[in-house]
Design a protein around this motif. Structure first.
Motif, PDB file in Angstrom:
ATOM      1  N   GLY A 291       0.789  -1.229   0.000  1.00 29.87           N
ATOM      2  CA  GLY A 291       0.000   0.000   0.000  1.00 29.87           C
ATOM      3  C   GLY A 291       0.817   1.273   0.000  1.00 29.87           C
ATOM      4  N   LEU A 292       2.153   1.166  -0.048  1.00 38.27           N
ATOM      5  CA  LEU A 292       3.007   2.355  -0.054  1.00 38.27           C
ATOM      6  C   LEU A 292       3.248   2.805  -1.487  1.00 38.27           C
ATOM      7  CD1 LEU A 292       5.660   1.253   2.594  1.00 38.27           C
ATOM      8  CD2 LEU A 292       3.632   2.650   2.965  1.00 38.27           C
ATOM      9  N   HIS A 293       2.896   4.009  -1.802  1.00 42.75           N
ATOM     10  CA  HIS A 293       3.062   4.512  -3.159  1.00 42.75           C
ATOM     11  C   HIS A 293       4.491   5.019  -3.370  1.00 42.75           C
ATOM     12  CE1 HIS A 293      -1.207   4.167  -4.085  1.00 42.75           C
ATOM     13  NE2 HIS A 293      -1.439   4.619  -2.855  1.00 42.75           N
ATOM     14  N   ASP A 294       4.895   5.041  -4.621  1.00 41.76           N
ATOM     15  CA  ASP A 294       6.246   5.476  -5.005  1.00 41.76           C
ATOM     16  C   ASP A 294       7.315   4.626  -4.316  1.00 41.76           C
ATOM     17  OD1 ASP A 294       5.093   7.502  -6.503  1.00 41.76           O
ATOM     18  OD2 ASP A 294       5.055   8.861  -4.788  1.00 41.76           O
ATOM     19  N   CYS A 295       7.019   3.353  -4.121  1.00 48.29           N
ATOM     20  CA  CYS A 295       7.968   2.463  -3.446  1.00 48.29           C
ATOM     21  C   CYS A 295       8.047   1.165  -4.236  1.00 48.29           C
ATOM     22  CB  CYS A 295       7.520   2.185  -2.016  1.00 48.29           C
ATOM     23  SG  CYS A 295       8.641   1.115  -1.124  1.00 48.29           S
ATOM     24  N   LYS A 296       9.164   0.916  -4.874  1.00 44.92           N
ATOM     25  CA  LYS A 296       9.348  -0.289  -5.660  1.00 44.92           C
ATOM     26  C   LYS A 296      10.046  -1.396  -4.872  1.00 44.92           C
ATOM     27  CE  LYS A 296       9.597   2.141 -10.089  1.00 44.92           C
ATOM     28  NZ  LYS A 296      10.419   2.387 -11.301  1.00 44.92           N
ATOM     29  N   GLU A 297      10.738  -1.028  -3.793  1.00 45.82           N
ATOM     30  CA  GLU A 297      11.491  -2.020  -3.045  1.00 45.82           C
ATOM     31  C   GLU A 297      11.766  -1.506  -1.636  1.00 45.82           C
ATOM     32  OE1 GLU A 297      15.087  -4.832  -4.346  1.00 45.82           O
ATOM     33  OE2 GLU A 297      15.706  -2.761  -4.033  1.00 45.82           O
ATOM     34  N   ILE A 298      11.792  -2.437  -0.675  1.00 43.35           N
ATOM     35  CA  ILE A 298      12.156  -2.122   0.707  1.00 43.35           C
ATOM     36  C   ILE A 298      13.387  -2.940   1.065  1.00 43.35           C
ATOM     37  CG2 ILE A 298      11.432  -2.294   3.115  1.00 43.35           C
ATOM     38  CD1 ILE A 298       8.583  -1.829   2.172  1.00 43.35           C
ATOM     39  N   LYS A 299      14.351  -2.315   1.738  1.00 43.94           N
ATOM     40  CA  LYS A 299      15.592  -2.988   2.107  1.00 43.94           C
ATOM     41  C   LYS A 299      15.771  -2.932   3.621  1.00 43.94           C
ATOM     42  CE  LYS A 299      17.929  -1.751  -2.231  1.00 43.94           C
ATOM     43  NZ  LYS A 299      19.117  -1.096  -2.838  1.00 43.94           N
ATOM     44  N   PHE A 300      16.252  -4.065   4.164  1.00 44.79           N
ATOM     45  CA  PHE A 300      16.556  -4.154   5.593  1.00 44.79           C
ATOM     46  C   PHE A 300      18.056  -4.421   5.756  1.00 44.79           C
ATOM     47  CE2 PHE A 300      12.127  -5.764   5.231  1.00 44.79           C
ATOM     48  CZ  PHE A 300      11.492  -4.750   5.936  1.00 44.79           C
ATOM     49  N   TYR A 301      18.721  -3.566   6.551  1.00 43.42           N
ATOM     50  CA  TYR A 301      20.179  -3.626   6.699  1.00 43.42           C
ATOM     51  C   TYR A 301      20.592  -4.080   8.110  1.00 43.42           C
ATOM     52  CZ  TYR A 301      20.214  -0.743   2.467  1.00 43.42           C
ATOM     53  OH  TYR A 301      20.039  -0.265   1.206  1.00 43.42           O
ATOM     54  N   ASP A 302      19.813  -4.916   8.773  1.00 44.85           N
ATOM     55  CA  ASP A 302      20.035  -5.216  10.178  1.00 44.85           C
ATOM     56  C   ASP A 302      20.978  -6.403  10.412  1.00 44.85           C
ATOM     57  OD1 ASP A 302      18.042  -3.275  11.443  1.00 44.85           O
ATOM     58  OD2 ASP A 302      16.814  -4.345   9.989  1.00 44.85           O
ATOM     59  N   HIS A 303      21.375  -7.117   9.354  1.00 43.35           N
ATOM     60  CA  HIS A 303      22.311  -8.231   9.511  1.00 43.35           C
ATOM     61  C   HIS A 303      23.699  -7.809   9.031  1.00 43.35           C
ATOM     62  CE1 HIS A 303      19.557 -11.350  10.797  1.00 43.35           C
ATOM     63  NE2 HIS A 303      18.700 -10.993   9.845  1.00 43.35           N
ATOM     64  N   THR A 304      24.700  -8.371   9.691  1.00 40.60           N
ATOM     65  CA  THR A 304      26.091  -8.042   9.336  1.00 40.60           C
ATOM     66  C   THR A 304      26.730  -9.108   8.463  1.00 40.60           C
ATOM     67  OG1 THR A 304      26.865  -9.076  11.390  1.00 40.60           O
ATOM     68  CG2 THR A 304      26.394  -6.709  11.439  1.00 40.60           C
ATOM     69  N   LYS A 305      26.063 -10.297   8.369  1.00 42.62           N
ATOM     70  CA  LYS A 305      26.588 -11.377   7.537  1.00 42.62           C
ATOM     71  C   LYS A 305      25.448 -11.968   6.702  1.00 42.62           C
ATOM     72  CE  LYS A 305      30.454 -12.676  10.562  1.00 42.62           C
ATOM     73  NZ  LYS A 305      31.120 -13.777  11.304  1.00 42.62           N
ATOM     74  N   ARG A 306      25.781 -12.950   5.925  1.00 37.95           N
ATOM     75  CA  ARG A 306      24.839 -13.529   4.972  1.00 37.95           C
ATOM     76  C   ARG A 306      23.595 -14.075   5.668  1.00 37.95           C
ATOM     77  NH1 ARG A 306      27.050 -17.887   0.728  1.00 37.95           N
ATOM     78  NH2 ARG A 306      28.186 -15.991   0.155  1.00 37.95           N
ATOM     79  N   VAL A 307      22.446 -13.862   5.045  1.00 40.44           N
ATOM     80  CA  VAL A 307      21.162 -14.368   5.542  1.00 40.44           C
ATOM     81  C   VAL A 307      20.897 -15.735   4.907  1.00 40.44           C
ATOM     82  CG1 VAL A 307      18.676 -13.951   5.673  1.00 40.44           C
ATOM     83  CG2 VAL A 307      20.278 -12.035   5.878  1.00 40.44           C
ATOM     84  N   TYR A 308      20.598 -16.713   5.753  1.00 41.13           N
ATOM     85  CA  TYR A 308      20.376 -18.075   5.269  1.00 41.13           C
ATOM     86  C   TYR A 308      18.896 -18.440   5.179  1.00 41.13           C
ATOM     87  CZ  TYR A 308      25.345 -19.250   5.710  1.00 41.13           C
ATOM     88  OH  TYR A 308      26.706 -19.303   5.570  1.00 41.13           O
ATOM     89  N   SER A 309      18.035 -17.728   5.871  1.00 36.66           N
ATOM     90  CA  SER A 309      16.624 -18.110   5.891  1.00 36.66           C
ATOM     91  C   SER A 309      15.740 -16.873   6.014  1.00 36.66           C
ATOM     92  CB  SER A 309      16.339 -19.065   7.057  1.00 36.66           C
ATOM     93  OG  SER A 309      14.980 -19.422   7.100  1.00 36.66           O
ATOM     94  N   ILE A 310      14.670 -16.846   5.211  1.00 36.57           N
ATOM     95  CA  ILE A 310      13.667 -15.771   5.267  1.00 36.57           C
ATOM     96  C   ILE A 310      12.289 -16.426   5.297  1.00 36.57           C
ATOM     97  CG2 ILE A 310      12.715 -13.732   4.138  1.00 36.57           C
ATOM     98  CD1 ILE A 310      15.359 -13.355   2.712  1.00 36.57           C
ATOM     99  N   THR A 311      11.431 -15.957   6.192  1.00 32.13           N
ATOM    100  CA  THR A 311      10.086 -16.514   6.320  1.00 32.13           C
ATOM    101  C   THR A 311       9.089 -15.375   6.502  1.00 32.13           C
ATOM    102  OG1 THR A 311      11.028 -18.430   7.459  1.00 32.13           O
ATOM    103  CG2 THR A 311       8.643 -18.187   7.530  1.00 32.13           C
TER     104      THR A 311
END
Length: 533
Positions: A291-311
């Motif tokens: 529902g956010l207009h003018d937004c094609k992508e959201i990024k989260f920068y809270d990890h310092t190393k590789r992410v192995y799992s997303i749910t």
């Protein structure tokens, strides 16, 4: 002394009053609404006597009386077929033939609705052979085949009865039909025609324009007028031919591979990891995300190393990520905010899962433990200890009371969410367990492992019900269909297989597809499987 009773003479009623009382009594027994005809203008008598539609209660009662008589329906349909054949033969009105099959289907369903299954079967047997299936669209043709073979057609019937059947007729054919309706039309015919059909006079110029737009040259007559529904049907037809990509995320200027991803088609989201950053995108790039207009992508920068799992939670309100930095991040997608960066694991987090009620989150780590988290607060509720090597996969039971974990120690364990105690040990895998998944009913646990076998475990007895040998490289991902009749697996070599568990003895997949890429996630929604590569 008692006063003697006197017999008073009853007032005499006229013949008009007597007839009026009889008529009113009859109308009351039949539940007819009082129309006050005796007080209306003479010109309105004809209006009150006509059956305009089925909305009013008297009309519904009248129609139900006629509808219960299959002889009336059979007689009128036979008369309609005779008239139609004569029109086609003498007037060359071939477009009227498109009316026969859907009209027949509605009459058949009306007889069934009246509770006369035997009469409906006789009606079907008497007239089915007289219907030319080449003159009707594919939907009605499939519906007729289901009727003829006495198969379950509940879904198609619901769709058929929820949409008016659109038919275009030439001016001559439409005039002939109006004449037939005016002179010979029975209430049953009139009811079906007014309720279930949208008959229009075609414009030759408009027809030519639409003919140019119709690549397949298909007739314009059909069940549904909704363009979105037509697109869905076209997409289903395309899927039957060859699977197509539904979304492409273009990634450039990076040497870091995508380590994990997840797709939720029911809420239109896809998430993946790149350069330790979690990207959240809509499945269709031109749609506003959440529902956010003018937004094609959201990024989260809270990890310092590789992410192995997303749910992503079933209600699409929470996002959970597990990383090589040993932290678990909980996000609220309603406000696009980090709830908590959860610490506790002593090694990389390889797998995460969210309960079906979106209350709990579970994670499995290289430190050989699994942990249970409160999805709202991020508080650690339980620690499951028992594996001797890294936990590689995890899944919640549908009732949210149990958690299953699989590890590099070749074992699968079942835990209690309530108190964290081990309940079952499933041993028999001869390699690392890459994936576990509960069936929708919760009575079976499926697993894939490094020994190239799919195992279906009986949860109560901790025994193997079925064992399927896979060809090629081992499977790493698996997901059930919502009815529990199919199981989809994704292998290391990029092959997706769909297994029909009702024909498990064949040991051959129902569908096999090579996607030529690493399979990151499998998902089931809208009665179809999808994969992210």
């Amino acid at each position: 002394m008692e006063e003697p009773k006197r017999d008073f003479p009853k007032p005499k009623r006229s013949k008009t009053d007597h007839v009026k009382n009889i008529v009113q009594s009859y109308l009351q027994k039949r539940n007819y609404a009082p129309l006050g005809i005796e007080n209306c203008h003479p010109d309105q008598h004809l209006t009150y006597s006509l059956i305009e539609n089925e909305i009013s209660r008297p009309n519904s009662i009248l129609y139900s009386c006629y509808n219960s008589d299959s002889v009336v329906i059979d007689h009128n349909f036979t008369k309609f077929l005779t008239w139609l054949k004569d029109c086609i033969k003498t007037k060359n009105c071939n477009d009227l033939e498109h009316l026969i099959a859907p009209f027949f289907c509605h009459l058949y369903l009306d007889i069934l609705k009246g509770g006369h299954s035997d009469r409906a079967a006789n009606f079907l047997k008497a007239h089915l052979l007289a219907i030319d299936k080449t003159k009707c669209d594919d939907f009605v043709k499939d519906l007729l085949n289901l009727f003829a073979n006495d198969c379950d057609a509940t879904c198609m019937i619901e769709q058929f009865r929820n949409n008016k059947y659109f038919i275009e007729l030439s001016p001559q054919s439409l005039d002939l039909l109006k004449k037939f309706v005016g002179e010979n039309c029975h209430v049953v015919f009139l009811h079906v025609l007014q309720t279930w059909f949208d008959i229009r006079e075609n414009d030759e110029q408009d027809k030519e324009i639409r003919g140019e737009m119709d690549d397949k040259g298909a007739p314009h007559n059909g069940v549904c007028l909704d363009d979105k529904f037509r697109k869905i049907l076209d997409a289903i037809n395309d899927l039957e031919k060859e699977p197509k990509q539904i979304f492409i995320a273009n990634i450039s200027h990076t040497n870091d591979p995508i380590s994990c991803a997840v797709i939720k088609r029911n809420c239109g989201l896809i998430a993946y990891n790149q350069n330790n950053v979690v990207h959240l995108r809509p499945v269709h790039s031109f749609d506003p995300i959440l529902g956010l207009h003018d937004c094609k992508e959201i990024k989260f920068y809270d990890h310092t190393k590789r992410v192995y799992s997303i749910t992503i939670s079933p209600d699409c309100s929470k996002l959970v990520t597990g990383s090589e930095d040993s932290n678990l991040c909980l996000y609220d997608l309603n406000v696009i905010k980090l709830i908590r960066n959860c610490g506790g694991h002593l090694g990389p987090i390889y797998c995460t899962s969210i309960s079906s009620n979106s209350v709990y989150c579970a994670s499995g780590s290289c430190d050989t433990t699994a942990r249970l988290w409160d999805l709202e607060t991020g508080h650690n509720l339980r620690v499951f200890v028992g594996h001797t090597q890294a936990i590689t996969c995890i899944d919640f039971h549908p009732n949210c009371l149990y958690v299953a974990t699989g590890g590099a120690d070749r074992n699968i364990r079942l835990w209690s969410v309530d108190n964290g105690t081990p309940l079952r040990l499933f041993h028999g895998c001869k390699g690392v367990v890459y994936g576990v998944a509960f069936s929708p009913l919760g009575d079976t646990l499926a697993s894939v492992s490094d020994d190239k076998k799919i195992r279906l475990w009986d949860i109560l007895n901790s025994k193997i019900n079925n064992e399927i040998k896979q060809k090629g490289l081992p499977g790493t991902k698996l997901v059930w269909s919502s009815d529990g009749k199919q199981l989809c697996t994704g292998a290391i070599d990029g092959v997706v297989r769909v297994w029909d568990l009702r024909q498990i003895d064949s040991s051959e997949p129902q569908i096999g597809l090579n996607v030529n890429g690493k399979i990151l996630h499998l998902e089931y929604s809208f009665d179809t499987f999808a994969c992210v590569t």
